[in-house]
Design a protein around this motif. Structure first.
Motif, PDB file in Angstrom:
ATOM      1  N   HIS A  24       0.809  -1.219   0.000  1.00 37.90           N
ATOM      2  CA  HIS A  24       0.000   0.000   0.000  1.00 37.90           C
ATOM      3  C   HIS A  24       0.848   1.279   0.000  1.00 37.90           C
ATOM      4  N   PHE A  25       2.160   1.148   0.243  1.00 35.01           N
ATOM      5  CA  PHE A  25       3.027   2.311   0.365  1.00 35.01           C
ATOM      6  C   PHE A  25       4.025   2.445  -0.778  1.00 35.01           C
ATOM      7  N   GLN A  26       3.848   1.688  -1.849  1.00 36.43           N
ATOM      8  CA  GLN A  26       4.808   1.704  -2.952  1.00 36.43           C
ATOM      9  C   GLN A  26       4.953   3.078  -3.593  1.00 36.43           C
ATOM     10  N   ASP A  27       3.886   3.851  -3.669  1.00 39.36           N
ATOM     11  CA  ASP A  27       3.979   5.190  -4.260  1.00 39.36           C
ATOM     12  C   ASP A  27       4.889   6.100  -3.436  1.00 39.36           C
ATOM     13  N   GLN A  28       4.819   5.996  -2.105  1.00 37.94           N
ATOM     14  CA  GLN A  28       5.649   6.828  -1.240  1.00 37.94           C
ATOM     15  C   GLN A  28       7.129   6.434  -1.311  1.00 37.94           C
ATOM     16  N   LEU A  29       7.403   5.222  -1.744  1.00 42.36           N
ATOM     17  CA  LEU A  29       8.787   4.741  -1.814  1.00 42.36           C
ATOM     18  C   LEU A  29       9.498   5.138  -3.105  1.00 42.36           C
ATOM     19  N   LYS A  30       8.772   5.729  -4.048  1.00 40.89           N
ATOM     20  CA  LYS A  30       9.407   6.160  -5.298  1.00 40.89           C
ATOM     21  C   LYS A  30      10.483   7.200  -4.990  1.00 40.89           C
ATOM     22  N   GLY A  31      11.640   7.027  -5.590  1.00 39.82           N
ATOM     23  CA  GLY A  31      12.745   7.946  -5.360  1.00 39.82           C
ATOM     24  C   GLY A  31      13.673   7.493  -4.246  1.00 39.82           C
ATOM     25  N   TYR A  32      13.287   6.469  -3.515  1.00 42.37           N
ATOM     26  CA  TYR A  32      14.134   5.938  -2.462  1.00 42.37           C
ATOM     27  C   TYR A  32      14.632   4.555  -2.863  1.00 42.37           C
ATOM     28  N   THR A  33      15.822   4.201  -2.409  1.00 40.13           N
ATOM     29  CA  THR A  33      16.291   2.827  -2.541  1.00 40.13           C
ATOM     30  C   THR A  33      16.320   2.244  -1.135  1.00 40.13           C
ATOM     31  N   TYR A  34      16.050   0.959  -1.035  1.00 39.95           N
ATOM     32  CA  TYR A  34      16.038   0.357   0.294  1.00 39.95           C
ATOM     33  C   TYR A  34      16.316  -1.130   0.227  1.00 39.95           C
ATOM     34  N   CYS A  35      16.690  -1.665   1.373  1.00 39.13           N
ATOM     35  CA  CYS A  35      16.847  -3.104   1.536  1.00 39.13           C
ATOM     36  C   CYS A  35      16.435  -3.459   2.955  1.00 39.13           C
ATOM     37  N   SER A  36      16.119  -4.715   3.154  1.00 33.45           N
ATOM     38  CA  SER A  36      15.714  -5.214   4.474  1.00 33.45           C
ATOM     39  C   SER A  36      16.425  -6.517   4.754  1.00 33.45           C
ATOM     40  N   GLY A  37      16.421  -6.882   6.025  1.00 37.53           N
ATOM     41  CA  GLY A  37      17.024  -8.143   6.433  1.00 37.53           C
ATOM     42  C   GLY A  37      16.696  -8.453   7.871  1.00 37.53           C
ATOM     43  N   LYS A  38      17.335  -9.487   8.379  1.00 36.26           N
ATOM     44  CA  LYS A  38      17.134  -9.905   9.763  1.00 36.26           C
ATOM     45  C   LYS A  38      18.473 -10.078  10.445  1.00 36.26           C
ATOM     46  N   ALA A  39      18.496  -9.802  11.740  1.00 32.26           N
ATOM     47  CA  ALA A  39      19.701  -9.992  12.546  1.00 32.26           C
ATOM     48  C   ALA A  39      19.269 -10.439  13.933  1.00 32.26           C
ATOM     49  N   GLY A  40      19.852 -11.506  14.397  1.00 34.23           N
ATOM     50  CA  GLY A  40      19.571 -11.983  15.744  1.00 34.23           C
ATOM     51  C   GLY A  40      20.868 -12.404  16.381  1.00 34.23           C
ATOM     52  N   SER A  41      21.162 -11.872  17.561  1.00 32.70           N
ATOM     53  CA  SER A  41      22.450 -12.173  18.172  1.00 32.70           C
ATOM     54  C   SER A  41      22.535 -11.606  19.582  1.00 32.70           C
ATOM     55  N   MET A  42      23.518 -12.090  20.306  1.00 28.56           N
ATOM     56  CA  MET A  42      23.917 -11.462  21.560  1.00 28.56           C
ATOM     57  C   MET A  42      25.162 -10.610  21.324  1.00 28.56           C
ATOM     58  N   ASN A  43      25.608 -10.523  20.080  1.00 29.14           N
ATOM     59  CA  ASN A  43      26.818  -9.806  19.721  1.00 29.14           C
ATOM     60  C   ASN A  43      26.451  -8.573  18.898  1.00 29.14           C
ATOM     61  N   MET A  44      26.713  -7.401  19.430  1.00 28.35           N
ATOM     62  CA  MET A  44      26.372  -6.138  18.770  1.00 28.35           C
ATOM     63  C   MET A  44      27.060  -6.019  17.415  1.00 28.35           C
ATOM     64  N   GLN A  45      28.332  -6.457  17.318  1.00 34.52           N
ATOM     65  CA  GLN A  45      29.065  -6.347  16.064  1.00 34.52           C
ATOM     66  C   GLN A  45      28.405  -7.168  14.956  1.00 34.52           C
ATOM     67  N   LYS A  46      27.813  -8.313  15.306  1.00 40.30           N
ATOM     68  CA  LYS A  46      27.128  -9.131  14.297  1.00 40.30           C
ATOM     69  C   LYS A  46      25.898  -8.417  13.753  1.00 40.30           C
ATOM     70  N   VAL A  47      25.193  -7.704  14.607  1.00 39.52           N
ATOM     71  CA  VAL A  47      24.025  -6.940  14.162  1.00 39.52           C
ATOM     72  C   VAL A  47      24.478  -5.826  13.215  1.00 39.52           C
ATOM     73  N   ILE A  48      25.504  -5.085  13.612  1.00 42.61           N
ATOM     74  CA  ILE A  48      26.031  -4.001  12.774  1.00 42.61           C
ATOM     75  C   ILE A  48      26.506  -4.552  11.435  1.00 42.61           C
ATOM     76  N   SER A  49      27.243  -5.651  11.471  1.00 43.64           N
ATOM     77  CA  SER A  49      27.764  -6.259  10.238  1.00 43.64           C
ATOM     78  C   SER A  49      26.653  -6.732   9.316  1.00 43.64           C
ATOM     79  N   SER A  50      25.575  -7.254   9.872  1.00 45.00           N
ATOM     80  CA  SER A  50      24.445  -7.704   9.050  1.00 45.00           C
ATOM     81  C   SER A  50      23.854  -6.549   8.255  1.00 45.00           C
ATOM     82  N   VAL A  51      23.698  -5.407   8.900  1.00 48.67           N
ATOM     83  CA  VAL A  51      23.125  -4.240   8.228  1.00 48.67           C
ATOM     84  C   VAL A  51      24.096  -3.710   7.170  1.00 48.67           C
ATOM     85  N   GLU A  52      25.382  -3.578   7.529  1.00 45.50           N
ATOM     86  CA  GLU A  52      26.378  -3.083   6.575  1.00 45.50           C
ATOM     87  C   GLU A  52      26.471  -3.986   5.352  1.00 45.50           C
ATOM     88  N   THR A  53      26.497  -5.280   5.568  1.00 49.29           N
ATOM     89  CA  THR A  53      26.595  -6.233   4.460  1.00 49.29           C
ATOM     90  C   THR A  53      25.387  -6.134   3.541  1.00 49.29           C
TER      91      THR A  53
END
Length: 145
Positions: A24-53
């Motif tokens: 329902h929000f595809q029109d508002q997303l025009k002009g933006y680029t994006y990606c999504s993913g998941k991260a689960g951990s007890m290690n903060m660096q793994k969460v950061i690395s998941s987003v960067e990757t």
């Protein structure tokens, strides 16, 4: 509504909504680029690395351009402060996270001189490393590139 609100709002919506709900929000997303993913951990660096990757693999940022990596890193840290309620620690404090994340890049301002911005949003759970004892959490970070 001013366009300056959209980049963070879209990051939060993408991280929290299902694919069907997001349609329902595809029109508002025009002009933006994006990606999504998941991260689960007890290690903060793994969460950061998941987003960067994910951001690099999906072409949201260019690995060889320092300012883009730097802007992403600061947006991630800001979003994690929301997730962890200002205490940037998970495993060290016996907490674990299970998060969906979204990275959105675009030009949220009408004036082109304002340049590009990047938003990172997390939505999921945080809590003791015991299944069923976690609670919902959310975080949002926005930075200029």
């Amino acid at each position: 509504m001013s366009q300056t609100v959209n980049i963070g709002k879209m990051a939060v919506l993408i991280a929290t909504l299902s694919e069907d709900e997001l349609a329902h929000f595809q029109d508002q997303l025009k002009g933006y680029t994006y990606c999504s993913g998941k991260a689960g951990s007890m290690n903060m660096q793994k969460v950061i690395s998941s987003v960067e990757t994910a951001a690099k693999r999906n072409g949201i940022i260019q690995d060889e351009v320092y300012r883009e990596t730097h802007a992403l890193y600061h947006a991630i840290l800001e979003a994690l402060e929301g997730v962890t309620r200002g205490q940037l620690a998970i495993g060290d404090t016996m907490r674990t996270v299970g998060l969906r994340f979204t990275v959105v890049r675009g030009r949220p301002y009408d004036r082109s001189q304002e340049g590009e911005w990047i938003a990172v949003s997390f939505y999921g759970t945080i809590g003791a490393p015991v299944k069923g004892l976690e609670h919902e959490t959310i975080g949002l970070g926005i930075n200029h590139i």
